[in-house]
Motif scaffolding. Structure first.
Motif, PDB file in Angstrom:
ATOM      1  N   ALA A 188       0.788  -1.226   0.185  1.00  0.00           N
ATOM      2  CA  ALA A 188       0.110   0.035   0.065  1.00  0.00           C
ATOM      3  C   ALA A 188       0.865   1.257  -0.207  1.00  0.00           C
ATOM      4  CB  ALA A 188      -0.969   0.167   1.316  1.00  0.00           C
ATOM      5  N   ASN A 189       0.472   2.452  -0.930  1.00  0.00           N
ATOM      6  CA  ASN A 189       1.393   3.508  -1.073  1.00  0.00           C
ATOM      7  C   ASN A 189       1.177   4.378   0.308  1.00  0.00           C
ATOM      8  OD1 ASN A 189       2.406   2.900  -3.331  1.00  0.00           O
ATOM      9  ND2 ASN A 189       0.426   3.747  -4.635  1.00  0.00           N
ATOM     10  N   GLY A 190       2.106   4.906   0.534  1.00  0.00           N
ATOM     11  CA  GLY A 190       1.987   5.974   1.681  1.00  0.00           C
ATOM     12  C   GLY A 190       1.592   7.270   1.140  1.00  0.00           C
ATOM     13  N   LYS A 191       1.753   8.252   2.129  1.00  0.00           N
ATOM     14  CA  LYS A 191       1.202   9.636   1.669  1.00  0.00           C
ATOM     15  C   LYS A 191       2.144  10.519   2.477  1.00  0.00           C
ATOM     16  CE  LYS A 191      -3.057  11.383   2.727  1.00  0.00           C
ATOM     17  NZ  LYS A 191      -4.388  11.367   2.749  1.00  0.00           N
ATOM     18  N   ARG A 192       2.504  11.801   1.574  1.00  0.00           N
ATOM     19  CA  ARG A 192       3.380  12.807   2.287  1.00  0.00           C
ATOM     20  C   ARG A 192       2.565  14.133   1.864  1.00  0.00           C
ATOM     21  NH1 ARG A 192       9.673  13.246   0.765  1.00  0.00           N
ATOM     22  NH2 ARG A 192      10.412  14.932   2.145  1.00  0.00           N
ATOM     23  N   ILE A 193       2.440  15.138   3.033  1.00  0.00           N
ATOM     24  CA  ILE A 193       1.834  16.467   2.631  1.00  0.00           C
ATOM     25  C   ILE A 193       3.008  17.533   2.931  1.00  0.00           C
ATOM     26  CG2 ILE A 193       0.153  17.904   3.223  1.00  0.00           C
ATOM     27  CD1 ILE A 193      -0.881  15.586   1.978  1.00  0.00           C
ATOM     28  N   LYS A 194       3.190  18.105   1.931  1.00  0.00           N
ATOM     29  CA  LYS A 194       4.126  19.447   1.951  1.00  0.00           C
ATOM     30  C   LYS A 194       3.217  20.567   1.731  1.00  0.00           C
ATOM     31  CE  LYS A 194       8.470  17.707  -0.048  1.00  0.00           C
ATOM     32  NZ  LYS A 194       9.547  17.939  -1.209  1.00  0.00           N
ATOM     33  N   ARG A 195       3.529  21.605   2.778  1.00  0.00           N
ATOM     34  CA  ARG A 195       2.602  22.867   2.856  1.00  0.00           C
ATOM     35  C   ARG A 195       3.529  24.141   2.555  1.00  0.00           C
ATOM     36  NH1 ARG A 195      -0.219  25.979   7.341  1.00  0.00           N
ATOM     37  NH2 ARG A 195      -2.375  26.153   6.670  1.00  0.00           N
ATOM     38  N   TYR A 196       2.891  24.745   1.764  1.00  0.00           N
ATOM     39  CA  TYR A 196       3.834  25.952   1.422  1.00  0.00           C
ATOM     40  C   TYR A 196       2.964  27.374   1.712  1.00  0.00           C
ATOM     41  CZ  TYR A 196       6.419  22.670  -1.744  1.00  0.00           C
ATOM     42  OH  TYR A 196       6.998  21.466  -2.195  1.00  0.00           O
ATOM     43  N   HIS A 197       3.981  28.287   1.985  1.00  0.00           N
ATOM     44  CA  HIS A 197       3.347  29.593   2.234  1.00  0.00           C
ATOM     45  C   HIS A 197       3.707  30.502   1.147  1.00  0.00           C
ATOM     46  CE1 HIS A 197       3.877  33.739   4.423  1.00  0.00           C
ATOM     47  NE2 HIS A 197       2.462  33.648   3.992  1.00  0.00           N
ATOM     48  N   LEU A 198       2.693  31.031   0.256  1.00  0.00           N
ATOM     49  CA  LEU A 198       3.000  31.759  -0.890  1.00  0.00           C
ATOM     50  C   LEU A 198       2.549  33.084  -0.479  1.00  0.00           C
ATOM     51  CD1 LEU A 198       1.129  29.197  -3.582  1.00  0.00           C
ATOM     52  CD2 LEU A 198       3.676  29.389  -2.630  1.00  0.00           C
ATOM     53  N   VAL A 199       3.339  34.351  -1.093  1.00  0.00           N
ATOM     54  CA  VAL A 199       3.158  35.681  -1.058  1.00  0.00           C
ATOM     55  C   VAL A 199       3.265  36.168  -2.454  1.00  0.00           C
ATOM     56  CG1 VAL A 199       3.847  37.704   0.010  1.00  0.00           C
ATOM     57  CG2 VAL A 199       4.032  35.685   1.430  1.00  0.00           C
ATOM     58  N   TYR A 200       2.249  36.982  -2.752  1.00  0.00           N
ATOM     59  CA  TYR A 200       2.159  37.654  -4.096  1.00  0.00           C
ATOM     60  C   TYR A 200       2.180  39.130  -3.721  1.00  0.00           C
ATOM     61  CZ  TYR A 200       0.518  33.188  -5.895  1.00  0.00           C
ATOM     62  OH  TYR A 200       0.314  31.774  -6.135  1.00  0.00           O
ATOM     63  N   GLU A 201       2.858  39.974  -4.508  1.00  0.00           N
ATOM     64  CA  GLU A 201       2.762  41.242  -4.702  1.00  0.00           C
ATOM     65  C   GLU A 201       2.412  41.889  -6.091  1.00  0.00           C
ATOM     66  OE1 GLU A 201       6.675  42.785  -3.405  1.00  0.00           O
ATOM     67  OE2 GLU A 201       6.363  42.090  -1.294  1.00  0.00           O
ATOM     68  N   ASN A 202       1.492  42.596  -6.028  1.00  0.00           N
ATOM     69  CA  ASN A 202       0.564  42.871  -7.325  1.00  0.00           C
ATOM     70  C   ASN A 202       0.500  41.680  -8.174  1.00  0.00           C
ATOM     71  OD1 ASN A 202       0.740  45.406  -6.462  1.00  0.00           O
ATOM     72  ND2 ASN A 202       2.504  46.150  -7.573  1.00  0.00           N
ATOM     73  N   GLY A 203       0.086  40.343  -7.815  1.00  0.00           N
ATOM     74  CA  GLY A 203      -0.321  39.395  -8.516  1.00  0.00           C
ATOM     75  C   GLY A 203       1.080  38.446  -9.042  1.00  0.00           C
TER      76      GLY A 203
END
Length: 313
Positions: A188-203
């Protein structure tokens, strides 16, 4: 304007000779009263420019529009003398300060009579988000041709789900007959979660930070068990010595595969019968090839007690 009557001609602006002639002609023709309207001399000026022209209109804003002079809602208009007097007038436009605003990359020109940038934004319904950046403080005073920049900042969090593939493992089982394979555990496959913080300036993405990396489910390996046990066709026991030649047996024919077990220590070795012997008078049932003998006993031992197993292959 010229009002021509039987009694007099009244000029409210300086008439030209042609206008006077027209007025006199009206009198000569016996017209009891005739109005001849002459355009009024107009000068319009603002903080920087002047415009000159003529108009028959009597409202300052109408005159400005007629002469195609720009006028904005925030501008203040005054005139002297009053155009209604019809003697010519000077119209003054008090221009509101212009603010050049770059809002999120979009250029705007704003006119206002507010005193601070904060009041201007409130007047123009320009709202700031908590993360937005300003080029100047909000309490800055409004000045003509002031440049103001708003960098619109947005943020969000994004998750990436990564599949961790399972491995397949094979385990030997000496109690299972050779050639038999059984599935002991499904993979059975495992699962990995990566969480990112994204910041946009003027899109435009300016920050992409990995804030967490978590394995939420460990992979489960696929396990296959395979047998290594060779079927035993027959057994025998007795004494065994060694020879520099091939393994020799009186009971088993050439090419027979035998497992030889040293009863003293439990060690075993597999050998192939290559010749006939030893003689029966020796009391031995097998002479084992020297290299095979060394795997279960020292050559100096000479003779050992063994168990023989005839293997199926």
């Amino acid at each position: 304007m010229i009002i021509a009557t039987t009694a007099a001609i009244i000029f409210h602006s300086l008439p030209d000779k042609e206008s006077i002639a027209m007025a006199k002609k009206g009198k000569i023709l016996g017209i009891s009263e005739q109005k001849v309207i002459l355009p009024l001399a107009i000068m319009i000026k603002d903080n920087e420019n002047e415009w000159r022209g003529v108009s028959e209109l009597t409202e300052a804003k109408d005159i400005i529009k007629e002469l195609k002079v720009p006028l904005y809602p925030e501008d203040l208009v005054s005139s002297f003398p009053d155009p209604k007097l019809k003697i010519g007038t000077t119209i003054t436009i008090n221009r509101a300060p212009i603010i050049y605003l770059n809002d999120g990359g979009f250029e705007k020109e704003l006119r206002t009579r507010k005193e601070t940038i904060s009041e201007l934004f409130k007047e123009k319904n320009i709202n700031l988000n908590p993360l937005d950046k300003m080029s100047i403080p909000l309490d800055s005073r409004v000045e003509n041709r002031l440049k103001v920049t708003i960098i619109r900042v947005g943020e969000r969090y994004e998750e990436e789900e990564i599949v961790i593939p399972y491995d397949s493992k094979e385990i030997a089982d000496s109690n299972l007959l050779k050639g038999i394979r059984t599935l002991k555990q499904e993979g059975a496959n495992g699962k990995r979660i990566k969480r990112y913080h994204l910041v946009y300036e003027n899109g435009v993405l300016v920050i992409n930070d990995l804030v967490s990396d978590e394995i939420t489910m460990q992979p489960k390996n696929k396990i296959i068990v395979y047998g290594t046990k060779i079927p035993v066709l027959s057994t025998d026991s007795g004494r065994c010595s060694w020879t520099w030649g091939s393994t020799a047996s009186r009971r088993y024919k050439k090419g027979t595969k035998l497992r030889v077990i040293n009863l003293a220590n439990g060690r075993s070795v597999i050998t192939i019968v290559g010749g006939w012997g030893p003689e029966s008078w020796t009391g031995r049932i097998l002479d084992l090839n020297a290299s095979a003998f060394e795997q279960i006993a020292s050559l100096s031992t000479g003779v050992i007690n063994i168990k023989l197993e005839e293997l199926a292959e």
